[in-house]
Design a protein around this motif. Structure first.
Motif, short mmCIF file in Angstrom:
data_model
loop_
_atom_site.label_atom_id
_atom_site.label_comp_id
_atom_site.label_asym_id
_atom_site.label_seq_id
_atom_site.Cartn_x
_atom_site.Cartn_y
_atom_site.Cartn_z
N GLN A 1 -18.39 -1.00 9.36
CA GLN A 1 -19.46 -1.23 8.38
C GLN A 1 -19.75 -2.73 8.22
N ASN A 2 -19.74 -3.40 9.37
CA ASN A 2 -20.04 -4.84 9.42
C ASN A 2 -19.07 -5.68 8.59
N GLU A 3 -17.83 -5.27 8.53
CA GLU A 3 -16.79 -6.01 7.82
C GLU A 3 -15.58 -6.19 8.73
N VAL A 4 -14.91 -7.33 8.59
CA VAL A 4 -13.75 -7.60 9.44
C VAL A 4 -12.83 -8.60 8.76
N ILE A 5 -11.52 -8.40 8.94
CA ILE A 5 -10.52 -9.37 8.50
C ILE A 5 -10.36 -10.41 9.60
N VAL A 6 -10.36 -11.68 9.24
CA VAL A 6 -10.26 -12.75 10.22
C VAL A 6 -9.13 -13.69 9.83
N ALA A 7 -8.31 -14.03 10.82
CA ALA A 7 -7.24 -15.00 10.61
C ALA A 7 -7.22 -15.98 11.77
N LEU A 8 -6.96 -17.25 11.47
CA LEU A 8 -6.81 -18.28 12.50
C LEU A 8 -5.34 -18.56 12.70
N ASN B 1 -10.12 -2.88 11.54
CA ASN B 1 -11.10 -3.97 11.70
C ASN B 1 -10.50 -5.32 11.31
N TYR B 2 -9.75 -5.88 12.24
CA TYR B 2 -9.17 -7.21 12.04
C TYR B 2 -9.22 -7.98 13.35
N LEU B 3 -9.17 -9.29 13.24
CA LEU B 3 -9.32 -10.12 14.43
C LEU B 3 -8.56 -11.43 14.23
N VAL B 4 -7.83 -11.82 15.25
CA VAL B 4 -7.15 -13.11 15.26
C VAL B 4 -7.97 -14.10 16.06
N VAL B 5 -8.33 -15.21 15.46
CA VAL B 5 -8.99 -16.29 16.18
C VAL B 5 -7.89 -17.22 16.69
N ALA B 6 -7.64 -17.14 17.98
CA ALA B 6 -6.55 -17.91 18.58
C ALA B 6 -6.99 -19.34 18.84
N LEU B 7 -6.12 -20.27 18.48
CA LEU B 7 -6.42 -21.69 18.66
C LEU B 7 -5.70 -22.28 19.87
N ASP B 8 -4.94 -21.46 20.58
CA ASP B 8 -4.33 -21.91 21.84
C ASP B 8 -4.08 -20.69 22.72
N ASP B 9 -3.82 -20.95 23.99
CA ASP B 9 -3.66 -19.86 24.96
C ASP B 9 -2.40 -19.03 24.72
N HIS B 10 -1.38 -19.64 24.14
CA HIS B 10 -0.14 -18.89 23.88
C HIS B 10 -0.39 -17.77 22.87
N ILE B 11 -1.20 -18.04 21.86
CA ILE B 11 -1.51 -17.00 20.88
C ILE B 11 -2.39 -15.92 21.50
N VAL B 12 -3.28 -16.30 22.41
CA VAL B 12 -4.10 -15.31 23.12
C VAL B 12 -3.19 -14.33 23.86
N ASP B 13 -2.25 -14.86 24.62
CA ASP B 13 -1.34 -14.01 25.39
C ASP B 13 -0.46 -13.17 24.46
N PHE B 14 0.00 -13.77 23.38
CA PHE B 14 0.87 -13.07 22.43
C PHE B 14 0.14 -11.89 21.79
N CYS B 15 -1.10 -12.10 21.40
CA CYS B 15 -1.87 -11.03 20.77
C CYS B 15 -2.18 -9.92 21.77
#
Length: 428
Positions: A154-161, A184-198
């Motif tokens: 419904q056009n809503e999302v939890i966002v964390a950096l 409906n949640y999303l991690v905004v990764a600030l480095d490649d290690h977090i991308v791989d971890f997620c």
């Protein structure tokens, strides 16, 4: 004497009589000879005229296909012109909507929501509290737009950096989100290690395109550096038309927060307050004895909103707030993002400053609980201990990770003494 005999006189006027008689006789003769009239045309002439008329009709019938083709061409041309006018009308309507968004909020409500109204009876008047959402603009970030269409509800999302500095807390964060069943949640990764971890843990993740000078600080910085960046990141979500529930990583989810939002304001935020007065506002009396009779000055106070957990609707005031905070943090690198966030949200207009016209709501501090409320009050009260908050934010304590695990042990695993080893405050 001789008598002279006169000649008898002829009837005077006899020529006139003769002429009349002759005319009558001629009229009778012509009436007999020409019963249809002396000046009527003969059949041959009539036939000639009918033939000429038929020829003209035939000529007209021969011209009709050309006339039809010409009319069809005119119709096509008019149809194309009409389509062009409709397109121009749509474009003008879009421009009008964009122009209306730039107007004052009150005037915009009058234009878009209806005619001006008279005030109702005493006690019945309710003003509008909810600003209109902006028109979504997918061109801002097509890649993010595609991702949000897949995970948002419904056009809503939890966002964390997050960066690698908070990896342990991030695991507690998304583990409890999964346990509660929040999709409906999303991690905004600030480095490649977090991308791989997620990705290895099945967590929705998004990595922004490089933004040197901004992201470089957040990739290696602590909580405050990441916190400052989030105001820039969130702007794209709102421009795309999505409501965002911003969450810091030092938060434990115990219920689905979307079931407890009001959605009637531009900003709906948890508070750093710890009781009704500090959380929702109070009249604080300032005493200045030197003023004599006027020594008591009444002031209105409210404890700040927490910039680590708030809900934003995609409205112009919300986007303007993000712009104001991000702009000030770039100009004032030593400023604390939470202080700037609250100043821009609460300070009224005054000479030399235009305040933000944003609607705001304070969340229930027992449902959206900060760690001061939990460790100083709730854990010591038998009735309050029975409450189950929606989230617990470990914002008041530096030893975040062990307290996060203790919160999980207490509320999820039922370990009644899990919170006891920790002091109310911190040791430093």
């Amino acid at each position: 004497m001789a008598i002279r005999r006169e000649k008898p006189q002829s009837f005077r006027g006899s020529p006139v009589l003769v002429a009349i008689v002759v005319g009558i006789l001629l009229g009778c003769v012509f009436a007999l000879l020409y019963p249809r009239g002396f000046f009527s045309s003969d059949p041959a002439n009539a036939t000639t005229r009918r033939t000429a008329k038929s020829d003209r009709q035939a000529a007209s019938s021969c011209e009709s296909p050309d006339r039809v083709r010409m009319l069809k061409s005119d119709i096509v041309s008019l149809t194309e012109s009409n389509a062009l006018l409709k397109k121009q009308a749509r474009e003008l309507n879009e421009k009008l909507q964009m122009a209306e968004q730039e107007k004052d909020h009150a005037q915009k409500q009058v234009l878009l929501l209806g005619k001006q109204q008279k005030a109702g009876p005493f006690g019945t008047v309710k003003s509008l509290r909810t600003n209109l959402a902006v028109l979504p603009d997918e061109s801002v970030n097509p890649r993010l737009s595609k991702l949000l269409k897949e995970i948002a509800v419904q056009n809503e999302v939890i966002v964390a950096l997050a960066n690698s500095n908070v990896k342990e807390m991030l695991e507690v964060w998304f583990t409890n989100i999964k346990r509660v069943g929040i999709p409906n949640y999303l991690v905004v990764a600030l480095d490649d290690h977090i991308v791989d971890f997620c990705k290895s843990n099945g967590v929705p993740v998004y990595k922004r395109d490089p933004d040197e000078g901004v992201d470089s600080i957040a990739r290696t910085g602590g909580n405050h550096a990441v916190s400052g960046l989030k105001f820039r990141v969130l702007r794209e979500f709102l421009q795309l038309g999505y409501s965002v529930l911003l969450s810091d990583i030092d938060i434990v989810f115990l219920q689905n927060p979307f079931h407890h939002l009001y959605r009637d304001s531009d900003v709906e935020s948890m508070t750093d307050g710890h009781d009704n007065r500090t959380a929702y506002g109070f009249n604080d009396v300032f005493d200045e004895p030197a003023m004599g009779w006027a020594r008591y000055a009444h002031t209105m106070r409210i404890w700040v909103y927490n910039s680590g957990f708030f809900y934003m609707r995609p409205t112009l005031p919300a986007i303007e707030l993000l712009d104001r905070v991000a702009g000030r943090l770039s100009r004032e690198p030593n400023s604390w993002d939470q202080a700037v966030f609250n100043e821009e949200l609460h300070f009224p207009s005054h000479p030399g400053y235009d305040g933000l016209h944003a609607a705001r709501r304070t969340m229930d501090y027992y449902l959206f609980m900060n760690s001061k409320v939990l460790f100083k009050t709730v854990r010591k009260d038998a009735k309050l201990k029975q409450l189950k908050p929606v989230i617990v934010h470990l914002n008041y304590h530096p030893d975040k990770f062990p307290r996060m695990k203790a919160v999980v042990e207490y509320y999820v695993n039922g370990k009644q003494d899990a919170l006891e080893p920790f002091p109310d405050g911190s040791d430093w």
